[in-house]
Design an enzyme around this catalytic site. Structure first.
Site, PDB file in Angstrom:
ATOM      1  N   SER A 242      39.430  72.903 -14.662  1.00 16.50           N
ATOM      2  CA  SER A 242      39.816  73.131 -16.055  1.00 16.50           C
ATOM      3  C   SER A 242      40.747  74.329 -16.139  1.00 16.50           C
ATOM      4  CB  SER A 242      38.580  73.369 -16.939  1.00 16.50           C
ATOM      5  OG  SER A 242      37.944  74.586 -16.582  1.00 16.50           O
TER       6      SER A 242
ATOM      7  N   GLY B 259      44.886  78.824  -4.767  1.00 14.14           N
ATOM      8  CA  GLY B 259      45.950  78.967  -3.778  1.00 14.14           C
ATOM      9  C   GLY B 259      46.347  77.664  -3.109  1.00 14.14           C
TER      10      GLY B 259
ATOM     11  N   ASP C 120      44.301  83.499  -8.464  1.00 17.97           N
ATOM     12  CA  ASP C 120      43.224  83.879  -9.383  1.00 17.97           C
ATOM     13  C   ASP C 120      42.298  84.945  -8.810  1.00 17.97           C
ATOM     14  OD1 ASP C 120      42.012  82.127  -7.563  1.00 17.97           O
ATOM     15  OD2 ASP C 120      41.557  80.603  -9.063  1.00 17.97           O
TER      16      ASP C 120
END
Length: 475
Positions: free
Chosen positions: A16, A82, A241
């Site tokens: 998501s 990644g 992230d």
């Protein structure tokens, strides 16, 4: 009080994505979810792809909604997982849908790649643990299966770089995301000339390199017009992230601290000045990636709350739903788990029948099989804490540094029992927070890039803006 600055972080995960609004008044930053959307891979012709144009559409929807609800927005940055990427051609068009890292096309080429560049050599050259999902394996497979790409493709853009390009028209290779793919030289941080030569990969595919926190330019005029908004700066932030999550950690003493980014997966590691490339770090399974500011993140990827999520799903599908808060309360009724499992055992790597697999593992290892819901949940949580503890010990071994504090960040820290069990298992103080680590770190990097925040004061900002909890070892 300073003028309120409003900016957007698009935090895109493998299942998501979210468009998050940050509002910064010079003292504190608040984070609000504006738009959440599904990220559902598409299977076609035997391959698995990301639906990037649908994701781009959802991002634009979130931007429009944020502008309508909150007015002028200063900047935008995207962070993602990644290794994955897309190709653009010489006209600047996306050549095809990017493959999902779970696509199996790499399998047919693995043996040949590892003949040309053995796994241990890959680690020594790049600092990355060799893995079939790494960008280097994917790119090698693509160019073997589709040699026409060498002529047709102009640039390879990692997933967040691709979205930044679609928003700004600027093709760039941001360092934290590129450091995940097994293509960069561990010492110089530049593309590994030896690797590209050995595998006959074209260096020309790599866009201009930029550091985390680079302002790429203003959002394209046609997108501004489409969304009915004013100019927004597009920033290549800490685009991976985990790099964004680490940028949000409110360290008090970085040299004696480790981190656990806790979600479906758990990333356990610490920041180091340089990559740690030794036989010991290789054998323990550590990888080296880049952080915002140029430090190295030495970490290991462990299975995290995936085990709990799958158990939760299994019981719901069987008509016996248990909320996550109820799962914690059940686990707290027991003093200890009846058994300890290895969360990274391949037995637990795929969906379905998780409670049966836990039982199978326990029988295989001659441990009592947890039979009640409470026993199963406690087994999972105690096992995660033990896995974290082993990795912390390994980190101390390969770095020679004593770890005194562990910072836990991400959604998993809402499980207070897991935080306490981790403190107990590791014998270290746990500082838990922030929950919205990736989005908040994304915003911090943007603020620094725009000259709105001194990066050295980021930890103070997080401490003022978020609730942090401390857990001391017990028992």
């Amino acid at each position: 009080m300073s003028e309120m600055v409003k900016l957007l972080a698009v935090d895109l995960g493998a299942s998501s994505g979210r468009v998050m609004l940050g509002a910064y008044d010079g003292e504190r930053i608040s984070v609000e979810e504006i738009h959440r959307f599904a990220n559902i891979p598409v299977k076609a012709s035997g391959h698995l792809y990301w639906d990037v144009l649908r994701l781009f559409h959802e991002m634009k929807h979130g931007i429009r909604q944020a502008f309508r609800e909150h007015g002028e927005l200063l900047s935008l940055s995207v962070d993602t997982w990644g290794v994955d990427y897309g190709f653009i051609d010489r006209q600047g068009q996306l050549l095809s849908a990017p493959h999902h890292y779970r696509d199996q096309r790499m399998t047919a080429h693995r043996f040949r790649l590892e003949e040309l560049l053995p796994p241990r050599e890959q680690f020594k050259l790049t600092g990355n643990q060799p893995d079939l999902i790494n960008t280097v394996y994917q790119l090698y497979a693509d160019l073997q299966d589709r040699p026409e790409l060498t002529a047709a493709a102009d640039k390879l853009l990692m997933t967040p770089d691709l979205f930044h390009y679609l928003f700004s028209g600027v093709a760039a290779a941001e360092n934290t995301i590129w450091s995940t793919g097994g293509l960069l030289d561990a010492v110089t941080g530049e593309p590994s000339a030896e690797l590209f030569k050995r595998l006959d990969l074209p260096l020309s595919l790599i866009p201009p390199r930029v550091s985390a926190g680079t302002v790429l330019g203003t959002m394209l005029p046609d997108i501004q017009e489409e969304l009915g908004i004013g100019p927004i700066q597009v920033i290549a932030g800490a685009s991976h992230d985990t790099a964004s999550a680490i940028a949000s950690i409110p360290y008090t003493e970085k040299n004696t601290a480790a981190f656990i980014s806790c979600g479906t997966w758990s990333l356990v590691g610490m920041e180091t000045a340089e990559p740690v490339i030794t036989d010991q770090s290789y054998s323990y399974g550590f990888t080296n990636e880049s952080c915002c500011g140029g430090t190295n993140r030495l970490l290991k990827n462990l299975t995290g709350l995936w085990l709990l999520q799958e158990t939760h799903r299994e019981w719901a599908e069987a008509g016996e739903p248990v909320t996550y808060s109820e799962m914690v309360r059940l686990a707290e009724t027991l003093d200890a788990a009846p058994a300890i499992i290895d969360p990274n055992d391949p037995l637990f790597s795929t969906p379905g029948a998780m409670t049966g697999r836990i039982g199978e593992y326990c029988r295989r290892t001659q441990q009592p099989v947890p039979l009640t819901k409470a026993a199963i949940i406690r087994t999972i949580l105690d096992s995660l804490a033990q896995a974290y503890s082993r990795t912390i010990t390994e980190l101390e071994t390969v770095t020679g540094r004593r770890i005194k504090t562990i910072h836990m960040v991400g959604g998993g820290i809402q499980n207070e029992l897991l935080c306490q069990l981790t403190a107990n298992a590791t014998g270290r103080e746990i500082v838990a927070g922030p929950v919205e680590a990736s989005a908040l770190g994304n915003m911090i990097v943007q603020l620094a890039a725009l000259g709105k925040l001194n990066p050295a004061r980021a930890g103070e900002l997080v401490s003022r803006s978020c609730t942090l909890a401390t857990y001391s070892p017990m028992g």
